[in-house]
Design an enzyme around this catalytic site. Structure first.
Site, PDB file in Angstrom:
ATOM      1  N   ASP B 142       0.807  -1.219   0.000  1.00 41.64           N
ATOM      2  CA  ASP B 142       0.000   0.000   0.000  1.00 41.64           C
ATOM      3  C   ASP B 142       0.843   1.273   0.000  1.00 41.64           C
ATOM      4  O   ASP B 142       0.328   2.356  -0.242  1.00 41.64           O
ATOM      5  CB  ASP B 142      -0.919   0.005   1.230  1.00 41.64           C
ATOM      6  CG  ASP B 142      -1.979  -1.072   1.133  1.00 41.64           C
ATOM      7  OD1 ASP B 142      -2.470  -1.312   0.014  1.00 41.64           O
ATOM      8  OD2 ASP B 142      -2.318  -1.675   2.163  1.00 41.64           O
ATOM      9  N   ARG B 190      -7.133   0.457  -0.138  1.00 39.67           N
ATOM     10  CA  ARG B 190      -8.326   0.696   0.678  1.00 39.67           C
ATOM     11  C   ARG B 190      -8.490   2.167   0.992  1.00 39.67           C
ATOM     12  O   ARG B 190      -9.543   2.747   0.870  1.00 39.67           O
ATOM     13  CB  ARG B 190      -8.189  -0.026   2.016  1.00 39.67           C
ATOM     14  CG  ARG B 190      -8.554  -1.462   2.029  1.00 39.67           C
ATOM     15  CD  ARG B 190      -8.560  -1.940   3.486  1.00 39.67           C
ATOM     16  NE  ARG B 190      -8.619  -3.391   3.549  1.00 39.67           N
ATOM     17  CZ  ARG B 190      -7.555  -4.173   3.553  1.00 39.67           C
ATOM     18  NH1 ARG B 190      -6.344  -3.644   3.494  1.00 39.67           N
ATOM     19  NH2 ARG B 190      -7.688  -5.481   3.619  1.00 39.67           N
ATOM     20  N   TYR B 295      -5.266 -10.326  -5.759  1.00 36.91           N
ATOM     21  CA  TYR B 295      -3.974 -10.874  -5.335  1.00 36.91           C
ATOM     22  C   TYR B 295      -2.950 -10.962  -6.469  1.00 36.91           C
ATOM     23  O   TYR B 295      -1.749 -10.998  -6.207  1.00 36.91           O
ATOM     24  CB  TYR B 295      -4.159 -12.277  -4.729  1.00 36.91           C
ATOM     25  CG  TYR B 295      -4.814 -12.293  -3.370  1.00 36.91           C
ATOM     26  CD1 TYR B 295      -4.891 -11.156  -2.576  1.00 36.91           C
ATOM     27  CD2 TYR B 295      -5.358 -13.472  -2.868  1.00 36.91           C
ATOM     28  CE1 TYR B 295      -5.497 -11.193  -1.324  1.00 36.91           C
ATOM     29  CE2 TYR B 295      -5.962 -13.516  -1.612  1.00 36.91           C
ATOM     30  CZ  TYR B 295      -6.026 -12.372  -0.849  1.00 36.91           C
ATOM     31  OH  TYR B 295      -6.616 -12.414   0.384  1.00 36.91           O
ATOM     32  N   GLN B 297      -1.923  -8.866  -8.445  1.00 37.04           N
ATOM     33  CA  GLN B 297      -1.018  -7.719  -8.488  1.00 37.04           C
ATOM     34  C   GLN B 297       0.069  -7.786  -7.420  1.00 37.04           C
ATOM     35  O   GLN B 297       1.197  -7.381  -7.652  1.00 37.04           O
ATOM     36  CB  GLN B 297      -1.793  -6.401  -8.373  1.00 37.04           C
ATOM     37  CG  GLN B 297      -2.385  -6.107  -7.015  1.00 37.04           C
ATOM     38  CD  GLN B 297      -3.520  -5.095  -7.067  1.00 37.04           C
ATOM     39  OE1 GLN B 297      -3.312  -3.905  -7.236  1.00 37.04           O
ATOM     40  NE2 GLN B 297      -4.750  -5.580  -6.939  1.00 37.04           N
TER      41      GLN B 297
END
Lengths: 428, 428
Positions: B142, B190, B295, B297
């Site tokens: 992230d 997210r 997943y 990626q």
């Protein structure tokens, strides 16, 4: 000496431009026969609307880069020629355009419907007495062309889905004890399971790769599927599912509902993965994740199979050789001599044997219960993903080429075909 | 001389095992300090349940292969330590296990929540007077850890999404005149748009790459989005959309509805792409296609960024150096010296600055209208995807390694923690 027309048709692939490269370079071997190669902008529509590109105007760098660039460099289309008695004008127009540009060689690069276009055009040219050598060139990620052992475009998708399923299984294996237990990966395949089944190559004796493979050739049984997922999770802690978009239930309904149809009348699908996840959650309440590969799988030149790239190039080159030899209405087909070590050669197939056909995967490539790839299946698929053929990179990204695609000056009045799809206007 | 504990935590990545390799090889430089490296099976749970793996029992081939193997080789978990006053037993148990196995070095490899685990454990060990060197090791696709310029794991996802968006745009560019006009690609993220924004690296002056990027930092405006898609299709014939899973509307609702929450209390998302396609179809009736990377990626080691692999290894090695230097409760952070040519080094960051934090993408990385990557954004992202680091292949597939993960003999009675997640039982 005359000119050649080259068109790309149907869904594009990671290696269709390698076939274009084979044709372009192949034509140079026959300077006494072939003068220029004109690409149709958007396949056969380029011929209908006289949207032609003189390939020799593209830079050396661009042409050299075709072999490693995915997508259709000159544009593709899904346009099905009607029968001559229904729409004679279309054929007349094609012949007019070919005559105006002295085109005597027609190379059409596509799947079953595209081979049908080539067959019809060959017949029509013969009927009106226009000398046109028509050669079909195979391309379909679906691997469903009859007669040829495999289809250029497929091996690279097979490699993509097998690598992706392997990688996803390593991810889920890491987390399953406290997180995701089931991963569902949706792949292409409206009517055939070649792509989904090839993901099974990722399975080995380490509990990696797909545990459950769902193919359209085998009726989807929701209860059996859920039971199998449950058994797999009970046994190894997690379950990797690879599902073809076109799986159907015992009433023949797509698990993913039909929404619309494309120009060939094929149902447009998508969304099998979330549906399967729903089924699992309703019965088993496992944490699930899902992915839909869609275009990423067929455009993934970065993970292309070298075997596939080689074959894509070879069929292009062979197509020109066949034309030079005076063959008519044939398609270069791939003949497997042996699987280990893999040996193959190319032979001409009469296009009438291929046109409009659709080859299903042999049932014995899948296990009796329908969920796994068998050894026979492995033997078939394994050579097709062999070898890597990386594109060159610049600044961290593949150095893909884009053609200028400047249109040739038009020689004929604008075409207003009665039933044809019209591409967005483009000025010459 | 004492032993070290290494744990993988949170969502895994394509390069977290490269960090493991950095730690394992790094420890060899300090034979006078570090005897054995024990990996926790499933992160901190491995310590709680005394599921420990002696890394030296793995084969040379397996250990050498960690650097090119995605997923978490020793298993990962999402387990958040509660505050010591709420659940003192958990800390006591951890210390007991460490004492039993003479573990005096703790390396925990994860994102913000995992750094919080390391911080709490360091405090708890200090409180009870157990000498434990605690080092956090950064990992998160992230890219949202504070202080460090970037996070190992991110660069490879960035490369995957940029390459995929580029390839998809070449595909759609080929077909748009008579087929798909809009392609929507859903990527992870997210709360932050780092991943989605990085796809913008695929944009250049050739009308390729994503035309519309949607990030969680910018409120999703359905009308503005649809209008932008329409304008793009009108201008260039097609539109590529890259959307983060976590985009929200002006009421703060996820465009993809929440379903469940994971162990950290994060909402589990998925399905933004089909929702966006619905919006487009309702207003514009374009033919659309969509993909969900999920997943694939973060597991895509086959297209990892060399920069990312190098940094992942380097933070592992630095973590051991910091421990050897006697630093406590720090995390190796990546410091950017300059972007062109890219130069970076590693510095210790106190873990209290990182624990539980979440770094949002600067607003000026996106254009005023919120849909495109700016030059400032490109300057930041570009170095992170530089270089290729292909895994070796065998039979057409990456030669990924799988650890045996044989558990050490347990020295303590079984643990029945009151509030902890329990992994599936595994026998020593």
């Amino acid at each position: 000496m005359a000119n050649a027309f080259y068109g790309q048709s149907g869904g594009v692939s990671a290696v269709i431009n390698a076939t274009a490269a084979g044709i372009i370079e192949g034509a140079k071997a026959y300077p006494e026969l072939i003068d220029k190669v004109f690409a149709g902008r958007d396949g056969i529509l380029g011929a209908l609307y006289e949207n032609l590109v003189d390939i020799s105007e593209e830079s050396e760098e661009t042409l050299a880069g075709l072999v490693h660039t995915p997508g259709g460099a000159f544009g593709s289309c899904r346009h099905k020629l009607q029968n001559p008695n229904v729409n004679h004008d279309e054929y007349q127009r094609l012949i007019d355009v070919f005559r105006a540009h002295d085109i005597r060689y027609f190379f059409y690069n596509g799947g079953g419907d595209s081979q049908d276009t080539t067959r019809k055009l060959a017949d029509a040219a013969h009927y009106v007495g226009y000398d046109l050598t028509c050669i079909g060139v195979p391309k379909t990620i679906d691997n469903d062309l009859p007669e040829t052992d495999c289809c250029p475009g497929f091996g690279s998708v097979a490699k993509y889905v097998a690598v992706s399923a392997l990688e996803a299984s390593l991810d889920v294996a890491s987390m399953h004890k406290t997180s995701t237990k089931v991963f569902v990966m949706e792949v292409m395949g409206r009517h055939t399971g070649w792509i989904a089944a090839a993901a099974g190559l990722a399975c080995d004796n380490r509990e990696l790769g797909p545990d459950v493979i769902l193919v359209p050739e085998i009726t989807f049984d929701r209860d059996a599927f859920v039971r199998r997922v449950q058994q797999t999770v009970a046994k190894k802690g997690f379950c990797i599912v690879v599902a073809a978009e076109g799986i159907r239930d015992d009433s023949g309904n797509f698990v993913s509902q039909m929404e619309t149809t494309d120009a060939f009348g094929h149902a447009q699908l998508g969304g099998v993965a979330p549906r399967l996840v729903d089924y699992i959650k309703q019965s088993l309440n496992y944490k699930c994740h899902w992915s839909v590969c869609d275009y990423l799988q067929r455009a993934a030149r970065h993970i292309a199979s070298k075997t596939d790239v080689d074959q894509a190039y070879a069929v292009g080159k062979a197509a020109v050789d066949y034309a030079a030899q005076g063959l008519q209405a044939v398609m270069p087909g791939i003949v497997r001599e042996q699987s280990v070590p893999y040996q193959w050669h190319i032979e001409p197939i009469h296009i009438s044997k291929v046109a409009g056909g659709e080859k299903h995967m042999p049932r014995h490539y899948m296990s009796k219960d329908g969920f796994s790839l068998t050894q026979a299946g492995r033997d078939y698929f394994a050579p097709l993903i062999e070898g890597e053929a990386y594109p060159p990179y610049r600044n961290g990204l593949p150095d893909y080429q884009k053609c200028r695609n400047r249109l040739l000056e038009r020689k004929l009045p604008e075409y207003f075909g009665k039933t044809t799809q019209k591409p967005t206007p483009e000025t010459a």
